[in-house]
Motif scaffolding. Structure first.
Motif, short mmCIF file in Angstrom:
data_model
loop_
_atom_site.label_atom_id
_atom_site.label_comp_id
_atom_site.label_asym_id
_atom_site.label_seq_id
_atom_site.Cartn_x
_atom_site.Cartn_y
_atom_site.Cartn_z
N GLN A 95 0.82 -1.15 -0.09
CA GLN A 95 0.13 0.41 0.08
C GLN A 95 1.10 1.34 0.57
O GLN A 95 0.96 1.58 -0.76
N LEU A 96 1.81 1.21 0.57
CA LEU A 96 3.42 2.69 0.46
C LEU A 96 3.62 2.73 -1.22
O LEU A 96 3.18 3.52 -1.09
N ILE A 97 3.64 1.51 -1.25
CA ILE A 97 4.00 1.76 -2.82
C ILE A 97 3.35 2.16 -3.53
O ILE A 97 4.03 3.02 -4.29
N LYS A 98 2.37 1.32 -3.41
CA LYS A 98 1.05 2.12 -4.32
C LYS A 98 0.72 4.17 -3.86
O LYS A 98 0.36 4.62 -4.72
N ASN A 99 1.11 3.69 -2.93
CA ASN A 99 0.69 5.56 -2.90
C ASN A 99 1.99 6.56 -2.87
O ASN A 99 1.33 8.12 -3.22
N ASN A 100 3.47 5.84 -2.23
CA ASN A 100 3.91 6.82 -3.10
C ASN A 100 4.06 6.50 -4.88
O ASN A 100 4.14 7.77 -5.19
#
Lengths: 394, 394
Positions: free
Chosen positions: A291-296
């Protein structure tokens, strides 16, 4: 003072540029808009979550976190990498196929140490990652460069290079959102690359720190996933998707190679940081990295858009540029301009910094290219900086 | 599976032992009393203080802790090392004289990379640190060994070696509580060493991870402090005095050498761990490391006493041993016994482990020595283990 020069190895070339240090210094100057260092955006690094995870990790693992562990790296972290990160690239791997490294940069160094004698031939992309050239340089390889287009390395050139140099040690590629060009190798080319490497009996070094930074939520299968013959040495890293400061990367390769990596790793620095390996392990248990990667990636996509739009709006007719589908970098070709010579004026007059493309060509030449990293700046700063660059180039 | 052997560099020797991995495995077996790995006692590592420091560090430094920093390492940490650690060894240094390394082990690797060509002569102690031999090996040095007595390297042998080999690149020494012998070089010999190195124009590599682990609160001046000619490359580390898991060591040397280290470091792994550098910085601000070292040395001293007393009580007449004034190691000479061959029986029958001394002799030979590490075990376990070893040797 004792003159050390007579004592130095012939592998050292004195002088040389400190372009990376200069870029880091430029990035610290608040007056300057730097497109230099290829670094994650500070505001996207999960400071609080990592702090919480660290406290929990110390509670759970205690003194183990501060002591030696061993040269392969933590088994549960290697298991996580195999099942969570590599599986997403179609790579079938277990913890045993992985050795933890102090960043994937160390992978390049250990590969050079394991495979290169003075004068050995290696094939690299033109342009290629300047940090790889820097690392390979002391081993005095003979570089054979292969050109790229929008689909990556040109396979006809590669085949000609292999035919002419059947003793090539390995083909080095950064297939995903390449540093410096931003280009991604197409699936068809990946298959062809594996077939050619197999035909000519040559290893492939797949350096993929950016592979999860795609802006369209599509992941290309790793080159390693397309080979079942142990030809591919795959390098990965937490540096661009989570944190470069923890210095944790990995190599995934056939068993014989992993054993050699372990030994080379032991000789090089004994082992990677135990403390940050456990911090990551706890962070990854408590948080959703996907999820972090997606947001970033949404943020980086906005920055890419700002960069490409501003380039399209403002650049004079002698400038061409790539539109990357992920990663941190745009690549400019500026006909008739020596971008290395321009840099001082860019910094002092236009108050911007970039990496001259020259350092990305293993056999020199091509003074008319620029790497722009858009990862660190807000869209309005990016636009401002690109406009300043355009004024300078006009 | 693709056969990698034809692709390997000539620097690699296949096969070879994985003695370090074996020692770590042995240390994890709870049934076994291991005198193998030279590792700090887990109960002496400051887990809670480091956890608290980390939270504070994340509050203070934020995302900076998780990002890239640069190849020299954090300036304030280098300043601390210069003023707090090196000053205590009489070394006059500033932050600029230091480059942070991923443990002092990496210092050995970078020294080999900077100074050694195939076949270059280097002078090492007999015995010497096995990890150094392991690291230097791929560079194919020609070793000249110099014997030791209770005051360290024998200066007449050293002088003869230098006279016979004036092209020697460097003299490698572990002067404090040497790994593996436990011997400390006397002040007089240190002065003589510097004079000889100067006379013959040879560098000195002073590898001193143990220098603050003296049991009598006396610190010998570092060899680097006795030279004002830039001859000495001094390696230090937090590994034995605070935590090996953070992987932070350092090199202190003349400016030209530090510049070369920075470049070699950038090529090797770009930089050491930013995260643990900030953790250390905060820990060192909030805690009294000198006091921790003092307390720990009292514990290690008890363990040394337990080890030496048990050796004196139980060993047969063919065994001699050193009585170290600090550090982690006792060194045994066992006349008429091949200690490498004995190891399997020691592990399987006596349920103890040790490091056979063989690996500490750069040119081979001396199969009748043993390194015992007493750092990790309680006095009663040490006594138990030594008695088991004595039974085995009888």
């Amino acid at each position: 003072m004792f003159d050390i020069r007579p004592k130095l190895t012939s592998r050292i070339e004195l002088g040389g540029s400190d372009v990376v240090e200069q870029m880091f210094a430029a990035a610290r100057d608040p007056e300057l808009i730097s497109f230099g260092a290829g670094v994650p955006a500070p505001d996207l690094l999960p400071v609080e979550a990592m702090s919480r995870a660290t406290v929990r990790a110390f509670q759970t693992f205690g003194a183990t976190m501060l002591n030696y562990d061993g040269s392969y790296g933590l088994q549960p972290l290697r298991h996580y990498i195999a099942t969570q990160r590599l599986a997403g690239l179609n790579i079938q791997a277990s913890a045993d196929d992985i050795c933890i490294l102090s960043g994937s940069q160390q992978g390049l160094d250990l590969i050079a140490r394991l495979f290169l004698n003075d004068g050995d031939s290696i094939i690299v992309e033109a342009p290629t990652y300047p940090g790889a050239i820097n690392t390979f340089a002391p081993f005095h390889p003979r570089y054979i460069t292969v050109g790229m287009d929008a689909e990556g390395m040109k396979m006809d050139e590669l085949e000609a290079a292999l035919r002419a140099n059947p003793d090539t040690k390995f083909i080095y590629t950064v297939p995903d959102y390449q540093n410096p060009s931003g280009i991604t190798m197409s699936l068809e080319r990946r298959r062809k690359l594996v077939a050619l490497a197999r035909q000519y009996g040559v290893l492939i070094v797949e350096d993929s720190p950016y592979c999860e930074l795609g802006f369209d939520n599509e992941k290309m299968p790793a080159i390693r996933s397309l080979d079942d013959n142990g030809l591919v040495i795959h390098l990965g890293s937490f540096s661009k998707i989570l944190s470069p400061g923890v210095r944790i990367g990995w190599v995934c390769a056939q068993a014989d190679i992993i054993k050699l990596f372990r030994r080379a790793k032991e000789a090089a620095d004994f082992q990677s940081c135990t403390t940050t390996q456990y911090m990551l392990l706890q962070y990854l248990q408590d948080n959703d990295l996907d999820q972090l990667i997606k947001n970033n990636n949404r943020v980086y996509r906005e920055r890419r858009d700002a960069c490409v739009d501003a380039l399209a709006d403002s650049m004079p007719g002698n400038v061409r540029f790539t539109r990357p589908d992920g990663g941190f970098f745009c690549w400019l070709t500026v006909d008739g301009v020596n971008t290395s010579e321009l840099l001082m004026r860019a910094i002092q007059t236009a108050r911007i910094a970039y990496v001259p493309g020259e350092s990305a060509f293993a056999n020199g030449g091509d003074h008319n290219t620029i790497r722009l990293s858009f990862s660190q700046k807000e869209p309005h700063e990016i636009k401002d900086g690109i406009h300043r660059l355009a004024e300078l180039l006009k």
